[in-house]
Design a protein around this motif. Structure first.
Motif, mmCIF file in Angstrom:
data_model
loop_
_atom_site.group_PDB
_atom_site.id
_atom_site.type_symbol
_atom_site.label_atom_id
_atom_site.label_comp_id
_atom_site.label_asym_id
_atom_site.label_seq_id
_atom_site.Cartn_x
_atom_site.Cartn_y
_atom_site.Cartn_z
ATOM 1 N N ALA A 86 0.837 -1.208 0.000
ATOM 2 C CA ALA A 86 0.000 0.000 0.000
ATOM 3 C C ALA A 86 0.868 1.254 0.000
ATOM 4 C CB ALA A 86 -0.930 -0.008 1.211
ATOM 5 N N VAL A 87 1.924 1.262 0.802
ATOM 6 C CA VAL A 87 2.839 2.409 0.829
ATOM 7 C C VAL A 87 3.529 2.552 -0.521
ATOM 8 C CG1 VAL A 87 5.005 3.268 1.819
ATOM 9 C CG2 VAL A 87 3.191 2.437 3.324
ATOM 10 N N CYS A 88 3.979 1.440 -1.093
ATOM 11 C CA CYS A 88 4.644 1.493 -2.401
ATOM 12 C C CYS A 88 3.706 2.046 -3.472
ATOM 13 C CB CYS A 88 5.151 0.109 -2.803
ATOM 14 S SG CYS A 88 6.588 -0.437 -1.862
ATOM 15 N N ALA A 89 2.456 1.632 -3.441
ATOM 16 C CA ALA A 89 1.485 2.134 -4.417
ATOM 17 C C ALA A 89 1.259 3.633 -4.238
ATOM 18 C CB ALA A 89 0.169 1.371 -4.288
ATOM 19 N N THR A 90 1.195 4.075 -3.011
ATOM 20 C CA THR A 90 1.023 5.497 -2.727
ATOM 21 C C THR A 90 2.246 6.289 -3.175
ATOM 22 O OG1 THR A 90 -0.389 4.926 -0.851
ATOM 23 C CG2 THR A 90 0.519 7.162 -0.891
ATOM 24 N N VAL A 91 3.422 5.740 -2.938
ATOM 25 C CA VAL A 91 4.666 6.396 -3.375
ATOM 26 C C VAL A 91 4.690 6.496 -4.896
ATOM 27 C CG1 VAL A 91 7.180 6.087 -3.538
ATOM 28 C CG2 VAL A 91 6.012 5.815 -1.330
ATOM 29 N N TYR A 92 4.286 5.427 -5.583
ATOM 30 C CA TYR A 92 4.240 5.464 -7.047
ATOM 31 C C TYR A 92 3.333 6.604 -7.515
ATOM 32 C CZ TYR A 92 3.014 4.541 -11.849
ATOM 33 O OH TYR A 92 2.794 4.694 -13.201
ATOM 34 N N LEU A 93 2.118 6.653 -6.983
ATOM 35 C CA LEU A 93 1.161 7.672 -7.404
ATOM 36 C C LEU A 93 1.708 9.076 -7.119
ATOM 37 C CD1 LEU A 93 -1.607 8.491 -8.531
ATOM 38 C CD2 LEU A 93 -2.497 8.269 -6.187
ATOM 39 N N PHE A 94 2.240 9.281 -5.938
ATOM 40 C CA PHE A 94 2.784 10.595 -5.586
ATOM 41 C C PHE A 94 3.931 10.969 -6.524
ATOM 42 C CE2 PHE A 94 5.684 13.329 -3.155
ATOM 43 C CZ PHE A 94 4.853 14.412 -2.938
#
Length: 131
Positions: A86-94
């Motif tokens: 979930a953190v990795c996905a959020t980092v990707y989007l950001f």
């Protein structure tokens, strides 16, 4: 919806936003006669550096979005969603959001660093699914 699927959905919507950010100035600068044509020849006018960069950022997002979508789908279908993914996905989007102005404004070397952050975040999601 999981955080990963939400990030994927927002990343896909970001692609639409990027299209508009590129298409509007490109149509003004190149003229609709060219942009609505088959583009068999080079345009008679050129785009500004900023508009051309927005076009390259738009294309680049398609490339990154494919890998990110694969990572999210693999994670989702295998039921391996974790706080880490979930953190990795959020980092990707950001990183993809920040990448747009970084590329458009020619921030060097930050544009490349931001791109690498998103690329690594996608890789880590895939690696987490395997291990």
């Amino acid at each position: 919806m999981t955080v990963e699927l939400t990030a994927l959905t927002l990343a896909a919507l970001l692609q639409y936003v990027q299209f508009v950010m590129y298409a509007l100035p490109a149509n003004i600068e190149l003229g609709t006669g060219y942009t609505m044509s088959a583009r068999d020849r080079e345009p008679s006018r050129s785009m500004t550096d900023k508009t051309a960069r927005l076009g390259r950022a738009f294309t680049n997002h398609f490339e990154g979005l494919i890998l990110f979508a694969v990572a999210v789908i693999v994670t989702q279908l295998s039921g391996q969603n974790t706080p880490f993914t979930a953190v990795c996905a959020t980092v990707y989007l950001f990183s993809r959001i920040v990448y747009i102005p970084a590329y458009a404004l020619g921030w060097r070397p930050w544009r490349s660093i931001i791109w690498v952050v998103g690329f690594i975040a996608t890789f880590l999601i895939l690696a987490a699914a395997l291990f």
